[in-house]
Design a protein around this motif. Structure first.
Motif, PDB file in Angstrom:
ATOM      1  N   UNK A  97     -32.376   3.873 -45.235  1.00  0.00           N
ATOM      2  CA  UNK A  97     -32.933   4.731 -46.093  1.00  0.00           C
ATOM      3  C   UNK A  97     -33.921   5.583 -45.413  1.00  0.00           C
ATOM      4  N   UNK A  98     -34.658   4.948 -44.366  1.00  0.00           N
ATOM      5  CA  UNK A  98     -35.606   5.520 -43.497  1.00  0.00           C
ATOM      6  C   UNK A  98     -34.870   6.445 -42.486  1.00  0.00           C
ATOM      7  N   UNK A  99     -33.753   6.028 -41.989  1.00  0.00           N
ATOM      8  CA  UNK A  99     -33.052   6.841 -41.245  1.00  0.00           C
ATOM      9  C   UNK A  99     -32.658   7.937 -41.815  1.00  0.00           C
ATOM     10  N   UNK A 100     -31.945   7.935 -43.060  1.00  0.00           N
ATOM     11  CA  UNK A 100     -31.440   9.083 -43.597  1.00  0.00           C
ATOM     12  C   UNK A 100     -32.671  10.092 -43.953  1.00  0.00           C
ATOM     13  N   UNK A 101     -33.678   9.640 -44.245  1.00  0.00           N
ATOM     14  CA  UNK A 101     -34.957  10.411 -44.678  1.00  0.00           C
ATOM     15  C   UNK A 101     -35.474  11.194 -43.461  1.00  0.00           C
ATOM     16  N   UNK A 102     -35.226  10.616 -42.303  1.00  0.00           N
ATOM     17  CA  UNK A 102     -35.654  11.233 -41.142  1.00  0.00           C
ATOM     18  C   UNK A 102     -34.668  12.114 -40.314  1.00  0.00           C
ATOM     19  N   UNK A 103     -33.372  12.005 -40.577  1.00  0.00           N
ATOM     20  CA  UNK A 103     -32.382  12.794 -39.873  1.00  0.00           C
ATOM     21  C   UNK A 103     -31.496  13.462 -40.744  1.00  0.00           C
ATOM     22  N   UNK A 104     -31.461  13.358 -42.143  1.00  0.00           N
ATOM     23  CA  UNK A 104     -30.653  14.039 -43.023  1.00  0.00           C
ATOM     24  C   UNK A 104     -31.338  15.465 -43.513  1.00  0.00           C
ATOM     25  N   UNK A 105     -30.666  16.454 -43.612  1.00  0.00           N
ATOM     26  CA  UNK A 105     -31.460  17.697 -44.233  1.00  0.00           C
ATOM     27  C   UNK A 105     -31.390  17.443 -45.887  1.00  0.00           C
ATOM     28  N   UNK A 106     -30.330  16.738 -46.166  1.00  0.00           N
ATOM     29  CA  UNK A 106     -30.198  16.497 -47.766  1.00  0.00           C
ATOM     30  C   UNK A 106     -29.465  15.097 -47.783  1.00  0.00           C
ATOM     31  N   UNK A 107     -29.533  14.512 -49.065  1.00  0.00           N
ATOM     32  CA  UNK A 107     -30.269  14.752 -50.072  1.00  0.00           C
ATOM     33  C   UNK A 107     -32.050  14.312 -50.004  1.00  0.00           C
ATOM     34  N   UNK A 108     -32.599  14.806 -51.044  1.00  0.00           N
ATOM     35  CA  UNK A 108     -34.017  14.171 -51.145  1.00  0.00           C
ATOM     36  C   UNK A 108     -33.822  12.885 -51.708  1.00  0.00           C
ATOM     37  N   UNK A 109     -34.394  11.910 -51.187  1.00  0.00           N
ATOM     38  CA  UNK A 109     -34.381  10.557 -51.785  1.00  0.00           C
ATOM     39  C   UNK A 109     -35.604  10.285 -52.293  1.00  0.00           C
ATOM     40  N   UNK A 110     -35.516   9.638 -53.871  1.00  0.00           N
ATOM     41  CA  UNK A 110     -36.540   9.252 -54.605  1.00  0.00           C
ATOM     42  C   UNK A 110     -36.309   7.864 -55.082  1.00  0.00           C
ATOM     43  N   UNK A 111     -37.213   6.979 -54.938  1.00  0.00           N
ATOM     44  CA  UNK A 111     -37.130   5.675 -55.390  1.00  0.00           C
ATOM     45  C   UNK A 111     -37.823   5.455 -56.698  1.00  0.00           C
ATOM     46  N   UNK A 112     -37.271   5.000 -57.455  1.00  0.00           N
ATOM     47  CA  UNK A 112     -37.664   4.844 -59.035  1.00  0.00           C
ATOM     48  C   UNK A 112     -37.802   3.081 -59.101  1.00  0.00           C
ATOM     49  N   UNK A 113     -38.732   2.739 -59.906  1.00  0.00           N
ATOM     50  CA  UNK A 113     -38.614   1.442 -60.331  1.00  0.00           C
ATOM     51  C   UNK A 113     -37.511   1.258 -61.237  1.00  0.00           C
ATOM     52  N   UNK A 114     -37.139  -0.164 -61.563  1.00  0.00           N
ATOM     53  CA  UNK A 114     -36.200  -0.340 -62.522  1.00  0.00           C
ATOM     54  C   UNK A 114     -36.768  -0.709 -63.813  1.00  0.00           C
ATOM     55  N   UNK A 115     -35.966  -0.974 -64.908  1.00  0.00           N
ATOM     56  CA  UNK A 115     -36.492  -1.411 -66.174  1.00  0.00           C
ATOM     57  C   UNK A 115     -37.721  -2.439 -66.254  1.00  0.00           C
ATOM     58  N   UNK A 116     -37.583  -3.241 -65.164  1.00  0.00           N
ATOM     59  CA  UNK A 116     -38.553  -4.433 -65.061  1.00  0.00           C
ATOM     60  C   UNK A 116     -39.782  -4.124 -64.547  1.00  0.00           C
ATOM     61  N   UNK A 117     -39.809  -2.783 -63.986  1.00  0.00           N
ATOM     62  CA  UNK A 117     -41.119  -2.312 -63.466  1.00  0.00           C
ATOM     63  C   UNK A 117     -41.202  -2.292 -61.901  1.00  0.00           C
ATOM     64  N   UNK A 118     -42.148  -1.713 -61.271  1.00  0.00           N
ATOM     65  CA  UNK A 118     -42.186  -1.730 -59.977  1.00  0.00           C
ATOM     66  C   UNK A 118     -42.470  -2.900 -59.206  1.00  0.00           C
ATOM     67  N   UNK A 119     -41.890  -2.717 -57.947  1.00  0.00           N
ATOM     68  CA  UNK A 119     -42.015  -4.059 -57.027  1.00  0.00           C
ATOM     69  C   UNK A 119     -43.396  -3.729 -56.076  1.00  0.00           C
TER      70      UNK A 119
END
Length: 102
Positions: A62-84
């Motif tokens: 995920x870090x590599x894609x965020x640093x190198x790719x122009x798209x897509x925008x990566x958004x992390x969300x919590x699951x229904x159990x809540x944030x870790x």
């Protein structure tokens, strides 16, 4: 541009599909990596939504894609159990980044 979700939780995936966002269920590390590679290769995906627990399993990719790719925008969300992440995640991030206690 459209959104796409990679979830390791069926309830989160179902909720996003109800909202009109396409996606896949991926629980194993190899499945998650394959789904991310597919999403990055698809020029039509502008936002890649991934659950925090799935993202944690492939954090280096995920870090590599965020640093190198122009798209897509990566958004992390919590699951229904809540944030870790801890409750003071933003505050500690600011404190560690600029050294100011809020």
């Amino acid at each position: 541009m459209r959104s796409f979700i990679i979830s390791d939780d069926s309830d989160t995936l179902l909720a996003m599909r109800i909202a009109g966002i396409d996606g896949v269920m991926a629980r194993e590390r190899s499945e998650i990596l394959k789904a991310v590679d597919m999403a990055v290769a698809d020029e039509g995906i502008g936002i890649l939504i991934i659950t925090e627990t799935a993202s944690k399993k492939i954090s280096e990719s995920i870090s590599a894609v965020k640093l190198s790719a122009k798209h897509p925008l990566i958004v992390e969300i919590p699951s229904r159990k809540g944030s870790i992440k801890p409750p003071d995640y933003i505050t500690s991030y600011i404190r560690d980044s600029i050294g100011i206690k809020i």
